[in-house]
Design an enzyme around this catalytic site. Sequence first.
Site, PDB file in Angstrom:
ATOM      1  N   LYS A 116      -0.947  -7.907  -4.480  1.00 46.01           N
ATOM      2  CA  LYS A 116      -1.833  -7.076  -4.900  1.00 46.01           C
ATOM      3  C   LYS A 116      -1.269  -5.340  -4.097  1.00 46.01           C
ATOM      4  CE  LYS A 116      -4.981  -4.571  -1.677  1.00 46.01           C
ATOM      5  NZ  LYS A 116      -6.257  -4.475  -0.422  1.00 46.01           N
ATOM      6  N   HIS A 161       1.125  -0.962   0.222  1.00 47.41           N
ATOM      7  CA  HIS A 161       0.126  -0.079   0.106  1.00 47.41           C
ATOM      8  C   HIS A 161       0.828   1.460  -0.205  1.00 47.41           C
ATOM      9  CE1 HIS A 161      -2.188  -3.313   1.992  1.00 47.41           C
ATOM     10  NE2 HIS A 161      -3.098  -2.839   1.387  1.00 47.41           N
ATOM     11  N   ASP A 197     -25.797  22.146 -24.349  1.00 45.68           N
ATOM     12  CA  ASP A 197     -26.457  23.397 -23.960  1.00 45.68           C
ATOM     13  C   ASP A 197     -26.979  23.666 -24.081  1.00 45.68           C
ATOM     14  OD1 ASP A 197     -24.731  21.703 -21.905  1.00 45.68           O
ATOM     15  OD2 ASP A 197     -23.620  23.600 -21.595  1.00 45.68           O
ATOM     16  N   LYS A 201     -15.306  23.819 -19.395  1.00 51.30           N
ATOM     17  CA  LYS A 201     -15.844  23.766 -21.287  1.00 51.30           C
ATOM     18  C   LYS A 201     -15.006  24.430 -22.238  1.00 51.30           C
ATOM     19  CE  LYS A 201     -20.466  23.049 -19.830  1.00 51.30           C
ATOM     20  NZ  LYS A 201     -22.094  23.559 -19.055  1.00 51.30           N
TER      21      LYS A 201
HETATM   22  P1  NAP Z   1     -18.912  28.836 -15.506  1.00 46.94           P
HETATM   23  O1  NAP Z   1     -18.009  28.689 -16.932  1.00 46.94           O
HETATM   24  O2  NAP Z   1     -17.890  28.729 -14.523  1.00 46.94           O
HETATM   25  O3  NAP Z   1     -19.476  30.773 -15.082  1.00 46.94           O
HETATM   26  C1  NAP Z   1     -19.520  30.656 -14.042  1.00 46.94           C
HETATM   27  C2  NAP Z   1     -20.331  32.484 -14.509  1.00 46.94           C
HETATM   28  O4  NAP Z   1     -20.714  32.110 -13.017  1.00 46.94           O
HETATM   29  C3  NAP Z   1     -19.534  33.496 -14.751  1.00 46.94           C
HETATM   30  O5  NAP Z   1     -20.273  33.931 -15.676  1.00 46.94           O
HETATM   31  C4  NAP Z   1     -19.433  34.058 -13.057  1.00 46.94           C
HETATM   32  O6  NAP Z   1     -19.394  35.087 -13.369  1.00 46.94           O
HETATM   33  C5  NAP Z   1     -20.284  33.056 -12.374  1.00 46.94           C
HETATM   34  N1  NAP Z   1     -19.902  33.254 -10.672  1.00 46.94           N
HETATM   35  C6  NAP Z   1     -19.470  32.424 -10.587  1.00 46.94           C
HETATM   36  N2  NAP Z   1     -19.490  33.030  -8.829  1.00 46.94           N
HETATM   37  C7  NAP Z   1     -20.696  34.126  -8.912  1.00 46.94           C
HETATM   38  C8  NAP Z   1     -20.306  34.466  -7.709  1.00 46.94           C
HETATM   39  N3  NAP Z   1     -20.194  34.555  -6.325  1.00 46.94           N
HETATM   40  N4  NAP Z   1     -20.808  36.248  -8.348  1.00 46.94           N
HETATM   41  C9  NAP Z   1     -22.029  36.209  -9.637  1.00 46.94           C
HETATM   42  N5  NAP Z   1     -21.270  35.634 -10.479  1.00 46.94           N
HETATM   43  C10 NAP Z   1     -21.103  34.686 -10.154  1.00 46.94           C
HETATM   44  O7  NAP Z   1     -20.135  27.480 -15.275  1.00 46.94           O
HETATM   45  P2  NAP Z   1     -20.392  27.047 -16.586  1.00 46.94           P
HETATM   46  O8  NAP Z   1     -20.653  26.146 -17.334  1.00 46.94           O
HETATM   47  O9  NAP Z   1     -21.474  28.377 -17.741  1.00 46.94           O
HETATM   48  O10 NAP Z   1     -22.515  26.668 -15.524  1.00 46.94           O
HETATM   49  C11 NAP Z   1     -22.918  28.144 -14.644  1.00 46.94           C
HETATM   50  C12 NAP Z   1     -23.892  27.013 -14.016  1.00 46.94           C
HETATM   51  O11 NAP Z   1     -24.452  26.496 -14.763  1.00 46.94           O
HETATM   52  C13 NAP Z   1     -23.824  26.366 -13.141  1.00 46.94           C
HETATM   53  O12 NAP Z   1     -24.672  26.263 -11.953  1.00 46.94           O
HETATM   54  C14 NAP Z   1     -23.844  25.116 -13.537  1.00 46.94           C
HETATM   55  O13 NAP Z   1     -24.428  23.767 -12.781  1.00 46.94           O
HETATM   56  C15 NAP Z   1     -25.310  25.232 -14.603  1.00 46.94           C
HETATM   57  N6  NAP Z   1     -25.170  24.498 -15.184  1.00 46.94           N
HETATM   58  C16 NAP Z   1     -26.355  23.560 -15.791  1.00 46.94           C
HETATM   59  C17 NAP Z   1     -26.811  23.247 -16.826  1.00 46.94           C
HETATM   60  C18 NAP Z   1     -28.074  21.726 -16.948  1.00 46.94           C
HETATM   61  O14 NAP Z   1     -28.215  21.085 -17.595  1.00 46.94           O
HETATM   62  N7  NAP Z   1     -28.662  22.163 -15.935  1.00 46.94           N
HETATM   63  C19 NAP Z   1     -25.779  22.669 -17.699  1.00 46.94           C
HETATM   64  C20 NAP Z   1     -24.967  23.600 -18.070  1.00 46.94           C
HETATM   65  C21 NAP Z   1     -24.926  24.078 -16.641  1.00 46.94           C
HETATM   66  P3  NAP Z   1     -16.917  35.701 -13.886  1.00 46.94           P
HETATM   67  O15 NAP Z   1     -17.251  36.084 -15.654  1.00 46.94           O
HETATM   68  O16 NAP Z   1     -17.210  37.635 -13.405  1.00 46.94           O
HETATM   69  O17 NAP Z   1     -16.603  34.549 -13.018  1.00 46.94           O
END
Ligand code: NAP
Length: 534
Positions: free
Chosen positions: A171, A144, A353, A315
């Site tokens: 193992k 381990h 998306d 992404k």
């Molecule tokens: P991402 O690329 O990391 O983008 C995050 C976004 O949230 C950015 O615009 C960021 O702003 C903003 N943000 C993060 N923390 C913040 C805060 N404290 N205050 C204000 N703005 C904040 O993430 P993503 O992939 O786009 O995903 C975003 C959300 O969508 C997540 O909750 C994810 O679970 C959801 N989502 C859902 C699905 C679905 O199938 N339902 C699919 C995709 C994503 P800045 O640019 O200023 O950092």
Amino acid sequence: MTLSGVPLATSDLQISYGTGRNSTLICAPVMGESVDQMLRQLQQAKELGADLVEIRVDYIKNFSPRQDLETLIKRSPLPTLVTYRPKWEGGQYEGDEKKRQEALILAMELGADYIDVELKVANDFYSSIQGKKPEKVKIIVSSHNYESTPSAEEIGNLVATIQATGADIVKIATTALDITDNASIFQVLVRSQVPMVGLVMGEKGLISRVLSAKYGSFITFGTLEAGVVSAPGQPTVTDLLELYNFRQIGADTKVHGVIGNPIGHSKSPHLYNAAFKANNFNGIYLPLLVDSVANFINTYNSPDWVGYSYTIPHKEAGFKCCDEIDPNALAIGAISCMIRNPADGKLKGYNVDYLGAIAAIEEGLRGLGLSGSSNGSGSPLAGRLFVVMGAGGAGKALAYGGKQKGARVVVANRSFDKAKILADKVGGEAITLAELANFKPEAGMVLANTTSVGMKPRTDQTPIPKEALKNYCLVFDAIYTPKWTRLLTEAQESGAAVVFGTEMFLNQAFVQVEKFSGIPADKQLIRDTLARYT
Ligand code: NAP
């Protein structure tokens, strides 16, 4: 080091149990503090569907070897592996080494099927038994490493060292500092000429425990209860059998997964594995806790690592690792799905998306009686003011989808520069998230949240004050954990229609299951599975 060119697993080296497509045994460690507790756990292991139990006698308080081993081995409803792990190898036992080894010899005499002997003392142990052991007993000689995972070459040398002790089964358990560490163990497992247990501990080693069946590990360990582990990162027996459909994994099983960080919360493995199983598709879908997408893609480049979904924060990194990109994903600048072309091994990126989210929003608007086809596109989003909060992966997809449907797009983001870049791309307007509180140019707007504000565990947060919500006729939240975010609750209280992130999630799952398996997704099954887990 990469996984390319690795031959299929040498499962023919192993003893065959059960009716599955692999011969890997699911072993449940039992760690009761008393014999009675152990006996209950042995029964539970059988009921859960384990093949074997590892009796960790180092956990028993006031262990009395002859009496306790006899009871446990004789009354076990499953074949037994007896382990008496000392402190110096990560166990509980701190006493005399001679007594410890005597207990293991006793376990052999009392009918244990396997015993575990640590490599450090294996030569001493074999000298003390002088080659005498009951024929049915197999000795597992174990090593381990709780710090890291050495290279495949070093692990290969370790296998030879262990084999030289006379071990029946080798193992080796190492620790994953990165998900790519699992590849070292996979490489050694498939080439091993002796029965071998090869596992990688820790959260980033989870895939080694599931893919043990693909790469030919003799045993994988599954716990009776979530979190009650004998080594870090062990899944439950139930997850192995039900979530990962373990018995149906074979050397030729195609590997898929969701790449993110963190990823433990993802419901995707539940949905995709259920859909694969219903379609009799020979594929597995794993949570992939990835630090560097480029390292992951370069390491797992063999033909049967075929399809990935991408989530936060990978992404855009995924986009950079594609050999080819679908025109929609190219326009969005982010991917949510990647598939290896079986003909040439090239990776193609897609963005699904926007399809899922826009379809759900359109349906919501139609539900309000808004058919609005002012520009002739037929979409109720056409001509409407569409405010997208966030400019990350999901934000880009929604803004792009809105533009495609003829909406007037406004991007509101915490970082204004990102909002501006995205707004320029879709011919829209950019504002900061803070400005949104007083943004009310017209009534009947549509609002979409694509920030992660309000996502579990910070469910008390919301990206926009409640007072500002009365200007919107419909509010969509991409977040789906929880289903009812604070934003959606306040939107409903303000009189807006709400559209759940689960709808976007489901629509994407339908498309991706079909892309991965080539078989139409069973939509109702996927919907029911999600309902069970949210
Ligand atoms: P991402 O690329 O990391 O983008 C995050 C976004 O949230 C950015 O615009 C960021 O702003 C903003 N943000 C993060 N923390 C913040 C805060 N404290 N205050 C204000 N703005 C904040 O993430 P993503 O992939 O786009 O995903 C975003 C959300 O969508 C997540 O909750 C994810 O679970 C959801 N989502 C859902 C699905 C679905 O199938 N339902 C699919 C995709 C994503 P800045 O640019 O200023 O950092």
